[in-house]
Design an enzyme around this catalytic site. Structure first.
Site, PDB file in Angstrom:
ATOM      1  N   SER A 102       5.270  -8.172   0.808  1.00 48.87           N
ATOM      2  CA  SER A 102       5.294  -6.745   1.143  1.00 48.87           C
ATOM      3  C   SER A 102       5.164  -6.395   2.613  1.00 48.87           C
ATOM      4  CB  SER A 102       4.205  -6.006   0.365  1.00 48.87           C
ATOM      5  OG  SER A 102       4.662  -5.774  -0.942  1.00 48.87           O
ATOM      6  N   LYS A 104      -1.051   1.216   6.197  1.00 52.19           N
ATOM      7  CA  LYS A 104      -0.584   1.336   4.813  1.00 52.19           C
ATOM      8  C   LYS A 104      -1.673   2.013   3.993  1.00 52.19           C
ATOM      9  CE  LYS A 104       1.424  -1.715   1.217  1.00 52.19           C
ATOM     10  NZ  LYS A 104       1.740  -3.127   0.897  1.00 52.19           N
ATOM     11  N   SER A 123       6.506  -3.652  -0.526  1.00 53.28           N
ATOM     12  CA  SER A 123       5.956  -2.340  -0.740  1.00 53.28           C
ATOM     13  C   SER A 123       5.525  -1.609   0.527  1.00 53.28           C
ATOM     14  CB  SER A 123       4.762  -2.449  -1.693  1.00 53.28           C
ATOM     15  OG  SER A 123       3.717  -3.209  -1.118  1.00 53.28           O
TER      16      SER A 123
HETATM   17  N1  GLN Z   1       7.610  -7.294  -4.333  1.00 49.97           N
HETATM   18  C1  GLN Z   1       6.355  -7.909  -4.666  1.00 49.97           C
HETATM   19  C2  GLN Z   1       5.830  -7.302  -5.938  1.00 49.97           C
HETATM   20  O1  GLN Z   1       6.331  -6.310  -6.360  1.00 49.97           O
HETATM   21  C3  GLN Z   1       5.448  -7.794  -3.493  1.00 49.97           C
HETATM   22  C4  GLN Z   1       4.205  -7.040  -3.643  1.00 49.97           C
HETATM   23  C5  GLN Z   1       3.311  -7.098  -2.447  1.00 49.97           C
HETATM   24  O2  GLN Z   1       3.432  -7.990  -1.617  1.00 49.97           O
HETATM   25  N2  GLN Z   1       2.370  -6.176  -2.406  1.00 49.97           N
HETATM   26  O3  GLN Z   1       4.915  -7.832  -6.533  1.00 49.97           O
END
Ligand code: GLN
Length: 466
Positions: free
Chosen positions: A168, A69, A144
């Protein structure tokens, strides 16, 4: 697809036996990317001119291609968090995880796409454009870590590393029909992970199977004395020793009655639990009175920490720099141009809940509730082995379907509780709906008991196949 039909251990054996070479694996990865990534766009950058003549050693991950990532530092490579503000940032040092993987001789294939600054659930907010779900390209891959999940699901790499602050790793894994592991907070070093919310962030693997998640986790879970939240191995052991092993799965029933959960998700969940019963597990209902507040708590603590972490992108030390009439004007221009809309929203929310008039009302209260939820989870594990919920309330949705931020936040309802508490959790494919879109089963274990997730997870994979 070579990577989808094998395991890391099998590939490792084949490499050692000489029935496959690391060059062949590398070429297979690059050609899978050439074939599909123009439309899927799992990658922001592909390293397609590498020398793979490295001798394959005894290390389990050596010679095997993986994706990372775009928020994990590999010295000399860009790391942009898919944001304009860090577009040309080049890592000046190796993350701990990069050190480990380099030492392994693992082959880094490329930087995978993600939501801008790791805030999102659909990978629609990347500065570099969307990533498509390999199962149905009209749908999002989740987020994400949408790029890493899509790269694994499309068979472009053997595994990928993502980060999980609120889901994420697990939610995109569920959307793309692969396995996603969020390790216990403190078990994988965060050194060199570009921080989003430091008390929630964890690095973990996205893989084709539970066995592979275990293989990668066993390599990356080293203690790191340079990360002051890293927990020494002997301390982790004390947690592992005091846990029951009774094949009891706890289900927080009333939590599953939330508005917005798709009936097919619930149906699949209950059917999957039935299969675990046939495997000798008992299923019991458990009460977690405050877990329903976890999402609200998360959307106070996460923006608060993010607003503080992202303050460092001031146009002076890192990344994008817009000239202003004076210092403040320069800050304003840089941040307005560099941060995406959702990132700006979170920074505003975060500074608001931390501001002197509202600190007690929001941030402090959220911290109290976080402690309460953590306590409830700790207690529940005195009687059960593992907690189960669906990974997300919906399968992967279509592009543009969820426009308002709240409906996106609701996708995180089942994943965020365990970022708040630190517990390890895994998402495992759990069959598909009529349109062929995968469901995810989500298991949570006591602190530092990833071994339980792997044991139950493997049983679950077998149960689903039967
Ligand atoms: N969907 C969550 C957010 O937008 C997850 C983010 C993450 O785990 N980086 O905060």
């Amino acid at each position: 697809m070579i990577f989808s039909n094998t395991t890391i251990k099998e590939l490792h054996q084949a490499l050692k036996a000489g029935t496959v070479t690391s060059k062949e694996l590398y070429d297979a990865s690059i050609s899978a990317i050439k074939e599909r990534d123009e439309s899927i766009h799992a990658f922001i950058e592909v390293f397609d001119d590498q020398d793979t003549s490295v001798a394959v050693g005894d290390q389990i991950l050596s010679g095997i291609p993986f994706a990372v990532k775009d928020n994990i530092l590999f010295k000399g490579k860009k790391a942009s968090v898919a944001s304009k503000i860090l577009e040309n940032y080049v890592a000046s040092y190796d993350s701990k995880i990069a050190e480990i993987l380099k030492e392994q001789g693992a082959i880094l294939i490329g930087r995978a796409n993600m939501d801008d600054s790791a805030m999102g659930t659909s990978t629609e907010s990347s500065y570099y454009g969307i990533t498509r779900n390999p199962i149905d390209e009209t749908r999002v891959p989740g987020g994400s870590s949408g790029g890493p999940a899509a790269a694994v699901a499309a068979g472009m790499v053997m595994y990928a590393l993502g980060s999980d602050t609120g889901g994420s790793i697990r939610q995109p894994a569920a959307c793309c029909g692969v396995v996603g592991l969020k390790p216990t907070y403190g078990s994988v070093s965060r050194r060199g992970l570009i921080a989003l919310a430091s008390s929630l962030d964890v690095i973990g693997p996205i893989t084709h199977s539970v066995e592979d998640a275990e293989t990668v986790f066993n390599v990356i879970h080293e203690y790191d004395e340079l990360d002051n939240t890293s927990v020494p191995l002997d301390v982790r052991k004390t947690y592992q020793e005091k846990n029951v092993n009774n094949k009891v799965i706890g289900v927080p029933r009333s939590f599953l009655e939330v508005e917005g959960i798709h009936p097919d998700v619930l149906k699949n969940f209950n059917k999957s639990l039935e299969k675990m019963k046939q495997k000798g597990y008992s299923i019991v209902d458990v009460e977690l009175p405050n877990i329903k507040h976890a999402l609200a708590v998360y959307y106070i603590i996460q923006p608060a920490e993010a607003s503080s972490n992202l303050a460092r992108y001031d146009g002076i030390r890192y990344g994008l720099s817009e000239k202003g009439e004076d210092l403040i004007d320069g800050y304003k221009k840089t941040k307005t141009a560099g941060f995406g809309r959702e990132v700006q929203r979170r920074i505003m929310l975060g500074t608001y809940v931390l501001s002197s008039g509202y600190h007690d009302e929001y941030y402090y209260k959220a911290r109290q509730l976080r402690a309460k939820i953590t306590e409830e989870i700790r207690e529940v594990f005195e009687t059960i082995d593992i907690l189960a919920t669906p990974t997300a309330p919906n399968v992967a949705f279509k592009f543009g379907e969820k426009k308002d931020p709240i409906s996106l936040y609701l996708e995180d309802i089942f994943t965020v509780p365990y970022n708040l508490t630190g517990n390890p959790a895994i998402s495992i494919p759990s069959g598909t709906n009529r349109e062929g879109m995968p469901f995810g089963m989500h298991f949570t274990a006591p602190m530092f008991c990833e071994n339980k997730l792997f044991a139950v997870g493997k049983d679950f994979e077998n149960a689903i196949l039967e």
